[in-house]
Every structure is written in structure tokens, then in C-alpha cells.
Design a protein around this motif. Sequence first.
Motif, PDB file in Angstrom:
ATOM      1  N   LEU A   1       0.845  -1.193   0.000  1.00  0.00           N
ATOM      2  CA  LEU A   1       0.000   0.000   0.000  1.00  0.00           C
ATOM      3  C   LEU A   1       0.876   1.237   0.000  1.00  0.00           C
ATOM      4  N   ASN A   2       0.685   2.084  -0.975  1.00  0.00           N
ATOM      5  CA  ASN A   2       1.375   3.377  -0.995  1.00  0.00           C
ATOM      6  C   ASN A   2       0.554   4.379  -0.194  1.00  0.00           C
ATOM      7  N   VAL A   3       1.176   4.990   0.800  1.00  0.00           N
ATOM      8  CA  VAL A   3       0.500   5.958   1.658  1.00  0.00           C
ATOM      9  C   VAL A   3       1.227   7.289   1.564  1.00  0.00           C
ATOM     10  N   TRP A   4       0.467   8.342   1.226  1.00  0.00           N
ATOM     11  CA  TRP A   4       1.044   9.680   1.177  1.00  0.00           C
ATOM     12  C   TRP A   4       0.605  10.451   2.422  1.00  0.00           C
ATOM     13  N   GLY A   5       1.601  10.931   3.169  1.00  0.00           N
ATOM     14  CA  GLY A   5       1.334  11.775   4.319  1.00  0.00           C
ATOM     15  C   GLY A   5       1.921  13.154   4.092  1.00  0.00           C
ATOM     16  N   MET A   6       1.455  14.128   4.870  1.00  0.00           N
ATOM     17  CA  MET A   6       1.851  15.513   4.648  1.00  0.00           C
ATOM     18  C   MET A   6       2.663  16.071   5.820  1.00  0.00           C
ATOM     19  N   GLY A   7       3.660  16.849   5.497  1.00  0.00           N
ATOM     20  CA  GLY A   7       4.412  17.588   6.508  1.00  0.00           C
ATOM     21  C   GLY A   7       5.394  16.730   7.284  1.00  0.00           C
ATOM     22  N   GLU A   8       6.005  17.369   8.272  1.00  0.00           N
ATOM     23  CA  GLU A   8       7.008  16.711   9.102  1.00  0.00           C
ATOM     24  C   GLU A   8       6.425  15.534   9.859  1.00  0.00           C
ATOM     25  N   GLU A   9       5.179  15.669  10.265  1.00  0.00           N
ATOM     26  CA  GLU A   9       4.566  14.607  11.064  1.00  0.00           C
ATOM     27  C   GLU A   9       4.503  13.279  10.317  1.00  0.00           C
ATOM     28  N   ALA A  10       4.390  13.348   8.973  1.00  0.00           N
ATOM     29  CA  ALA A  10       4.276  12.122   8.188  1.00  0.00           C
ATOM     30  C   ALA A  10       5.533  11.268   8.284  1.00  0.00           C
ATOM     31  N   LYS A  11       6.631  11.891   8.686  1.00  0.00           N
ATOM     32  CA  LYS A  11       7.868  11.122   8.832  1.00  0.00           C
ATOM     33  C   LYS A  11       7.790  10.134   9.994  1.00  0.00           C
ATOM     34  N   SER A  12       6.786  10.298  10.848  1.00  0.00           N
ATOM     35  CA  SER A  12       6.583   9.358  11.947  1.00  0.00           C
ATOM     36  C   SER A  12       5.660   8.202  11.551  1.00  0.00           C
ATOM     37  N   LEU A  13       5.039   8.300  10.388  1.00  0.00           N
ATOM     38  CA  LEU A  13       4.103   7.263   9.958  1.00  0.00           C
ATOM     39  C   LEU A  13       4.721   5.864   9.868  1.00  0.00           C
TER      40      LEU A  13
ATOM     41  N   ALA B   1      -1.625  13.561  -9.556  1.00  0.00           N
ATOM     42  CA  ALA B   1      -2.098  12.188  -9.355  1.00  0.00           C
ATOM     43  C   ALA B   1      -3.526  12.019  -9.848  1.00  0.00           C
ATOM     44  N   VAL B   2      -4.355  13.017  -9.582  1.00  0.00           N
ATOM     45  CA  VAL B   2      -5.747  12.952 -10.038  1.00  0.00           C
ATOM     46  C   VAL B   2      -5.820  12.950 -11.560  1.00  0.00           C
ATOM     47  N   ALA B   3      -5.042  13.822 -12.189  1.00  0.00           N
ATOM     48  CA  ALA B   3      -5.066  13.921 -13.652  1.00  0.00           C
ATOM     49  C   ALA B   3      -4.587  12.638 -14.318  1.00  0.00           C
ATOM     50  N   SER B   4      -3.570  12.014 -13.728  1.00  0.00           N
ATOM     51  CA  SER B   4      -3.001  10.807 -14.333  1.00  0.00           C
ATOM     52  C   SER B   4      -3.695   9.533 -13.880  1.00  0.00           C
ATOM     53  N   LYS B   5      -4.528   9.655 -12.841  1.00  0.00           N
ATOM     54  CA  LYS B   5      -5.192   8.497 -12.232  1.00  0.00           C
ATOM     55  C   LYS B   5      -4.175   7.514 -11.656  1.00  0.00           C
ATOM     56  N   GLN B   6      -3.003   7.995 -11.368  1.00  0.00           N
ATOM     57  CA  GLN B   6      -1.956   7.177 -10.753  1.00  0.00           C
ATOM     58  C   GLN B   6      -1.428   7.920  -9.538  1.00  0.00           C
ATOM     59  N   GLY B   7      -1.679   7.358  -8.396  1.00  0.00           N
ATOM     60  CA  GLY B   7      -1.276   8.000  -7.165  1.00  0.00           C
ATOM     61  C   GLY B   7      -1.161   6.988  -6.053  1.00  0.00           C
ATOM     62  N   PRO B   8      -1.378   7.406  -4.830  1.00  0.00           N
ATOM     63  CA  PRO B   8      -1.261   6.490  -3.699  1.00  0.00           C
ATOM     64  C   PRO B   8      -2.519   5.635  -3.558  1.00  0.00           C
ATOM     65  N   ASP B   9      -2.486   4.719  -2.624  1.00  0.00           N
ATOM     66  CA  ASP B   9      -3.699   3.976  -2.262  1.00  0.00           C
ATOM     67  C   ASP B   9      -4.440   4.719  -1.159  1.00  0.00           C
TER      68      ASP B   9
ATOM     69  N   VAL C   1      -9.123   7.229   0.678  1.00  0.00           N
ATOM     70  CA  VAL C   1      -8.688   6.176  -0.243  1.00  0.00           C
ATOM     71  C   VAL C   1      -8.776   6.710  -1.665  1.00  0.00           C
ATOM     72  N   PHE C   2      -7.689   6.596  -2.392  1.00  0.00           N
ATOM     73  CA  PHE C   2      -7.644   7.076  -3.776  1.00  0.00           C
ATOM     74  C   PHE C   2      -8.620   6.266  -4.640  1.00  0.00           C
TER      75      PHE C   2
END
Length: 420
Positions: free
Chosen positions: A43-55, A88-96, A311-312
Motif C-alpha cells: 500500500l502506498n501511503v502519502w502523508g503531509m508535513g514533518e509529522e508524516a515522517k513518523s508514519l 495524481a488525479v489527472a493521471s489516475k496514478q497516485g497512492p492507495d 482512499v484514492f
Amino acid sequence: MKRKTMALVLSSLMLVMAALTGCSSSNKDSSESAGGSDKQVTLNVWGMGEEAKSLPKIAEDFEKENPNIKIKVQALPWDTAHDKLLTAVASKQGPDVLQLGTTWVPEFGSAKALMDIAPMLDQYPELKPDNFYPGSINTTKFDGATIGVPWYVDTRVLYYRTDILQSVGYNEAPKTWDELKDAATKLKARGGDKYGISLDTKEQSLAFMFARQNGSKLLDGNKPLFNEAPFVEAVDYLNGFFKEELAPIDLGMDIIPAFRDDAITPMFISGPWMVKIINDQAPELEGKWATAVLPKKENNISALGGSNLTVFQYTKHKDEAMKFLAYMSKPETQLKWMELTNSLPAAKEAWNSDVLKNNKNYKVFGDQMEHSEPMPMIKPYEALSQKFLSTFEQIYRANANVQDEMNKYNKEAEDILNNK
């Protein structure tokens, strides 16, 4: 010979297409496990900002419970995340799975980029709407669909110096608009270069929040109500703090020194992140400050923000993505996330934990969450809020007439809402 060559070409094309298919939005790994029946999924997960580095730390625990699912986290800076999501939306290829700020939900919801998870909610009791604050659930709705779950929340409360307010007769935080103005007036009367309160003129939600407290609906469908009495009175009330010099316009110093040093501004309105900042940068203030729910007029509604997990739409791993959302919504997971990032949990049950119940400052945020609402969940909200900031500046800097400026702003808001 030509047939042989053509066969080779077709074979090569099939291999290329197979390879391209493998590079789908989810980077699907179809390798079989040792048992030969379960597939390993990434599963590809996109998180935002510094906090996402803790994911990844949270993901490790999820992977232990779900050995057939691997989590691949990509942390995106907030300033580039929006454009990357558009691509990602335009290409329909992005995270899960992707983190989405609550104010971004209408834009990406209208683009049909996010999956409606409502049909799958019964399979995942952790995601039931009753588990979350109503205001948080409102941020997951768009055009009749449920396109996410609350992940962490923030709202605005009043920070105040208990010792300084006691010195002017307030043993508790101001509870009404009248008391807030009275306290600020008495604090200003200390003399010197001191003020009563700091109000962030760049905070988009500030006036909208106060207008709601005064009974404004802000919008009636596609009709703006910014020049009607409830909104105008709220703007006039806020402007009074600047007009009477109870709040600084350009202080020229950060909020913590102003709160700490001589209590230049002994009150301000902000979010939960300031609790840790004060503790870290002004430890000498321990026992001399507190948080309180916002003072009320007709009500004390605050602005609700935070982030959702979505969910994408084009994921190939819907079930696995939903399983991850359910795991992230568990109260114990959200408490661990708070420990890592200082983000407040969206799950109501998490607020019954000792770590939150026994912390008076954090408990206030839980109380305020019962009276918090997101900003209007409409695509042009960003444009409306930015236009208001420039309008309000004409009022508090140039002493422009409040009603006249709100009449102009209301007309501009009509144009924005009608895409003129």
C-alpha cells in the motif's frame, strides 16, 4: 521471416504492457507467499508535513498484525503536496491511501478522486461515524458521499496567563464576549506597551468563527450572508480590539515572547500545537497559564481543522486500504500517534485515556470539540477566506466603514460562488 519478426514485436509489446501494468497506482506486488494462496500487497501511503515522517513507526505495528500488507510511506511537504495530488488525479496514478487536510476535501471530492467508503463501513466497526465528533464527520462528507475518516483534529481555544488575569480580577477565563472585552480592557490598562489580547489577522477562520458565535450561518446555499447583521456585528466586535488598541496590529515579536516576557499579550487564540511550544520554550511559565474554551455570544463554536485519511479512487487495493484506515482509527493507535506527533485524536474514545483526562490543557480541547465546526465545505472556500483577509485589513488598518466593506465583500463573494 516477416511472420517471425511480427511475432517477436507482438511478444515484446506484451512484455512492455505487462511491465506498465505492474507500475500501477498501487505498485501492486503479486508475488505469492510461501503457502501459495495469499498475495503480498504493498500500500502506498502519502502523508503531509514533518509529522508524516513518523508514519513508518505506526506502519510497522500494522504490518505485524497484517503480514501480507506492506506499507510504503511517502512524506510530502505541505507546500508541494497540493500540486502533486492534482497530478495524481489527472493521471489516475497516485497512492492507495492519502492524508488530506480538511479544507482540501471539497476540491478533491468534486474531482471524484476519492473513494466513497460508505458502502464498506459496516465491515469496519472502527470507522463508524458515532466513534468521532460530529464536526469531524462533517469534514468527510461531500456531495452525498463519505470520502474519508477523521484522523487527527485541531480546534481553537483561548490561551491565557492565569497570574496576570488574576491581577485584574479574573480568577477564571472570560466566559462571554463582554467579559473578553472587559478583561482585555483591564489588561491594557496596566500601562506601558502592554495589550489585552493577540488576535491573528492572518488567521482565515477567525472572523468566520466569531460570526458563527453571533448566530451567522455564513452561507445560505450559494448565497453569502456576509453583509447581514450577525456577520457585520462580529467583524465590528473584532475590529474594536484593534480600534481601542487592546490588541496589537504589528507587534514585531513572536507570540511566545509576547506571552512570556512581561505578558505583553497575556491572551491569544490558537490550536493544540501551542501547548507543547509553550512548555518547551517557556518552561518558567509552568502553573502560570492555562487554556479555556472560547467565550460565547449566542454560542462558543470554534473552528475545526485537522486531517482525514482517504482512499484514492483508482486504488487496486480497496480492502487493504480500508483495513489500514480502520487500524489508524483505533483509539490506541491514535494515542500512539499523539505521542509521536502531538496531534490530537479524532476518535472520541481516545479522550477517555488518562493521558488526556489528566492533562487540563488538552482536556479543554476535548471540551471545545463538542462545540466545533469545520469551515464551509465548499470548493471556493480558500478564495472566499483570502478575499476576506484583504477586506478586513482595510477595516483595521485604514479604519474603513465596516458595513460598507462587508457590502463590497458580499458582492465579491457572490461572484466567487457563482464563478464569475
